[in-house]
Write an enzyme that holds these catalytic residues in place. Sequence first.
Site, PDB file in Angstrom:
ATOM      1  CG  HIS A 128      -1.991  -1.044   1.161  1.00 18.12           C
ATOM      2  ND1 HIS A 128      -2.876  -1.188   0.115  1.00 18.12           N
ATOM      3  CD2 HIS A 128      -2.288  -2.035   2.039  1.00 18.12           C
ATOM      4  CE1 HIS A 128      -3.665  -2.221   0.344  1.00 18.12           C
ATOM      5  NE2 HIS A 128      -3.331  -2.751   1.507  1.00 18.12           N
ATOM      6  CG  ASP A 174      -2.997  -8.462   0.420  1.00 13.92           C
ATOM      7  OD1 ASP A 174      -4.090  -7.927   0.679  1.00 13.92           O
ATOM      8  OD2 ASP A 174      -2.131  -8.665   1.280  1.00 13.92           O
ATOM      9  CG  HIS A 198      -6.663  -5.517   1.802  1.00  9.46           C
ATOM     10  ND1 HIS A 198      -6.115  -6.493   2.605  1.00  9.46           N
ATOM     11  CD2 HIS A 198      -7.766  -5.066   2.443  1.00  9.46           C
ATOM     12  CE1 HIS A 198      -6.851  -6.630   3.696  1.00  9.46           C
ATOM     13  NE2 HIS A 198      -7.858  -5.783   3.624  1.00  9.46           N
ATOM     14  CG  ASP A 248      -5.039 -10.392   3.092  1.00  6.98           C
ATOM     15  OD1 ASP A 248      -4.719 -10.759   1.938  1.00  6.98           O
ATOM     16  OD2 ASP A 248      -4.737  -9.279   3.541  1.00  6.98           O
TER      17      ASP A 248
END
Length: 441
Positions: free
Chosen positions: A111, A150, A152, A239
Amino acid sequence: MSVNANLGLVFFPAFDWAISPTHPERQERLLYTRDQIVEEGLLDLPQIREYKPKLATIADAERVHIGVPDLSSLLTDAHLVSAGGALAAAEAVMAKQVRRSFALVRPPGHHAMRIVHGTRGFCTINIEAVMVEYLRQTYGIRRIAIVDTDVHHGDGTQDIFYHDPDTLFISFHQDGRTLYPGTGFMDEMGSPNAFVSTVNIPLPPGTGDQGLHYVLDNLILPMVADFEPELIINSAGQDNHYSDPLANMAITAQGYAKLADKLGADIAVLEGGYSIEDALPYVNTGIILAMAGLDYSKVLEPDKGRHVPQQTEQTTAYIKKLVDDWRRIWAVRSEMRRHEIAKTGDMWRRKRSIYYDDSGIREQQQEEVRLCPLCQGYQTVGTQAEGAGFGYKSAYAAVIPRHACPACRRQAQEAVVAARRTGQYQFYFLQDKEKDLLEKV
């Protein structure tokens, strides 16, 4: 030089770094995995070799990032060792000591964007991007594919490589309408010179192994093969697992292991994954076995998959349409890129707002990219950020990519000088990839 092992492993649990003692991003994420693979005897196998992380330098990070007011004031040693763990994993592959490598390190990084004011999404510097730029600077590698698995969206990695046609960035993730950071939609494809080098695959909540592998087999693997990268990097977030507390997907340890097997990444770097006891030890074990070319078919979670949600027919239909839409785009990507360049003209511009959820900072950016027929062009970024306890900071930066033509190099330098004369910003930077230099102007 002959390859001595199938897989190199690097561990760095970062005992001295945490957002808070009970935060999901904590050292136990790796400690349970370490216990599991020791118990299974994986480190005793001749196919697997363990490496110690190295300490990355501020200069390594500044090949990628521009910290405001400076990067060193925003980082701890843990960040530099985490990045150094990825560098150690990469060096083992480049030295042909191992065929592949897996850096199980924290803090994570995907991120973190080019401009850094603080920490967002648990990330301050982008571990994979630091590794990619190190590989390019040290070994002259040019074409690289990054597959972000991921849950996200890897918005930081996307930001860093959004203008780079030599990097194929593919991110599949839970749809941003339902999960942080709220980005990663199909229309985010890259700026004109790199159009359709960014591929976002927003999957609906409840996507399971069936849906993931349909996307992998029918979209991701053909795209990577078409791109013909020199290296494949897996930004290995875990995740998407059905037990993860921060998301709503339904991937199993077997689904992840088969993904690693099929993708065949040269280097994997750990990202997210917060089901510390019920998923991570088993997901990581499956990935390690798959990357080492060993049997992973017996790896199961403690509940033996009894709590895996079943993917619905509606989700399956949605995923198939998403894949079909992307395949149509990919088939005409060259024409689309030419069209984007023609309709944009000499300069591509965008404005956007960025929120640092861990630091409470709100940033406004104005970005410009010169569309040059001879090279990738240069980029400029104006940034203003403020927040409680942070105050107000602003900066202007020009970025000269590798292989820039003389005209773009000169114009980038002139842009920083001209901006400095206005006095609009507090700090002024020139990042020169060819000279491997970040300097304040």
